[in-house]
Design a protein around this motif. Structure first.
Motif, PDB file in Angstrom:
ATOM      1  N   UNK A   1     -20.329  30.688 -49.220  1.00 39.52           N
ATOM      2  CA  UNK A   1     -19.995  32.055 -49.638  1.00 39.52           C
ATOM      3  C   UNK A   1     -19.053  32.034 -50.838  1.00 39.52           C
ATOM      4  N   UNK A   2     -18.042  31.175 -50.811  1.00 45.76           N
ATOM      5  CA  UNK A   2     -17.093  31.072 -51.924  1.00 45.76           C
ATOM      6  C   UNK A   2     -17.787  30.575 -53.192  1.00 45.76           C
ATOM      7  N   UNK A   3     -18.664  29.597 -53.040  1.00 42.62           N
ATOM      8  CA  UNK A   3     -19.413  29.055 -54.188  1.00 42.62           C
ATOM      9  C   UNK A   3     -20.305  30.145 -54.793  1.00 42.62           C
TER      10      UNK A   3
ATOM     11  N   UNK B   1      -9.370  32.972 -56.569  1.00 43.54           N
ATOM     12  CA  UNK B   1      -8.334  32.362 -55.745  1.00 43.54           C
ATOM     13  C   UNK B   1      -8.554  32.818 -54.298  1.00 43.54           C
ATOM     14  N   UNK B   2      -8.786  31.872 -53.405  1.00 39.92           N
ATOM     15  CA  UNK B   2      -9.036  32.183 -52.000  1.00 39.92           C
ATOM     16  C   UNK B   2      -7.894  31.689 -51.118  1.00 39.92           C
TER      17      UNK B   2
ATOM     18  N   UNK C   1     -12.683  35.667 -43.655  1.00 38.40           N
ATOM     19  CA  UNK C   1     -12.729  34.697 -44.753  1.00 38.40           C
ATOM     20  C   UNK C   1     -13.666  35.172 -45.863  1.00 38.40           C
ATOM     21  N   UNK C   2     -14.496  36.191 -45.544  1.00 37.33           N
ATOM     22  CA  UNK C   2     -15.425  36.756 -46.528  1.00 37.33           C
ATOM     23  C   UNK C   2     -14.931  38.098 -47.073  1.00 37.33           C
TER      24      UNK C   2
ATOM     25  N   UNK D   1      -9.890  35.112 -47.007  1.00 39.48           N
ATOM     26  CA  UNK D   1     -10.694  35.793 -48.016  1.00 39.48           C
ATOM     27  C   UNK D   1     -10.128  35.642 -49.414  1.00 39.48           C
ATOM     28  N   UNK D   2     -10.495  36.577 -50.290  1.00 41.34           N
ATOM     29  CA  UNK D   2     -10.111  36.524 -51.703  1.00 41.34           C
ATOM     30  C   UNK D   2      -8.690  37.037 -51.879  1.00 41.34           C
TER      31      UNK D   2
END
Length: 198
Positions: free
Chosen positions: A28-30, A56-57, A161-162, A192-193
Motif C-alpha cells: 500500500x505504501x509503495x 512520510x509514514x 496504517x492505511x 498511516x501517512x
C-alpha cells in the motif's frame, strides 16, 4: 561483439541504479508513493513533485489493524458534508463502527457518498474520515481518511496504517470533505501517512 555486450550491460546497470527505487514498507505504501511520483496521477504541485522522494509514514503497527463491529443505519438521511471549497458532498451515515485500540473502546461514523454509489467500481465504497490526537503535530491538522468497502456481515477490518491525507493538503485545487467533529477519537493514532512537509 563481447566488448559491445559488456558496454551495453554497463549502461543498463548504471541506468537502473540512477532510477530511484520507490520507497515503502508495504504494498500500500509503495503504491501510494508510486501514485505521487507519477506526474500523470500525482496530486502534488509541479514544484513539490520535482523534489518528491516519498511520503512520510508512521512505523507499521499491527495494533492499529482492528476488527470493528458495524452497526448499519439504513434509515439515515442524506446531508451536505462541507468541503474545503464551496462544493458540498452529498453523504449519509452508512453505519457506526465500534472497536478497541490498545484496550480503549471507540466509535466512528462511516459515510457513504451519493455520487460514488453511482460510479462504476465504487458502488460499495465507504468513507471513514477521522480526527485524533496526532493532528496538528505529527499528522495533518484537519484529520485523515481511510477507504473501506461494504462488508457482507457486521464485521469490518479497519487498518489505520492505511490512513491518508486529504488531497488538498498537497494542492489547493482539490476540494476535500472536512472531517466531522463527531469523528474525533481521543487517542494518538500513530499509523498511516504523517503530515506533509514541503
Amino acid at each position: 561483439m563481447k566488448y559491445v555486450l559488456c558496454f551495453l550491460m554497463v549502461i543498463s546497470t548504471s541506468c537502473a541504479q540512477k532510477k530511484a527505487k520507490i520507497q515503502g514498507e508495504t504494498a500500500w505504501q509503495i503504491a501510494k508513493n508510486a501514485e505521487f511520483k507519477d506526474a500523470t496521477t500525482s496530486p502534488l504541485t509541479k514544484k513539490d513533485l520535482k523534489n518528491f522522494k516519498g511520503l512520510d509514514f508512521f512505523k507499521l503497527d499491527s495494533s492499529f489493524v482492528v476488527k470493528a463491529h458495524l452497526k448499519r443505519t439504513p434509515d439515515s438521511k442524506w446531508f451536505n458534508m462541507k468541503t474545503t471549497t464551496d462544493r458540498l458532498s452529498k453523504e449519509r451515515i452508512f453505519g457506526i463502527i465500534s472497536f478497541n485500540i490498545n484496550g480503549e473502546a471507540f466509535e466512528l461514523n462511516v459515510y457513504q457518498g451519493q455520487e460514488l454509489m453511482q460510479t462504476e467500481g465504487y458502488e460499495d465504497y465507504l468513507f471513514l474520515p477521522f480526527l485524533d490526537n496526532t493532528n496538528g503535530e505529527e499528522s495533518y491538522g484537519g484529520g485523515r481518511y481511510i477507504d473501506l468497502r461494504i462488508p457482507k456481515g457486521d464485521s469490518i477490518e479497519v487498518d489505520f496504517n492505511k490512513a491518508y491525507n486529504p488531497l488538498c493538503v498537497y494542492n489547493e485545487k482539490y476540494s476535500c470533505p472536512i472531517v466531522p467533529r463527531v469523528n474525533y477519537i481521543d487517542t494518538e493514532v500513530r499509523a498511516g501517512v504523517k503530515n506533509f512537509k514541503k
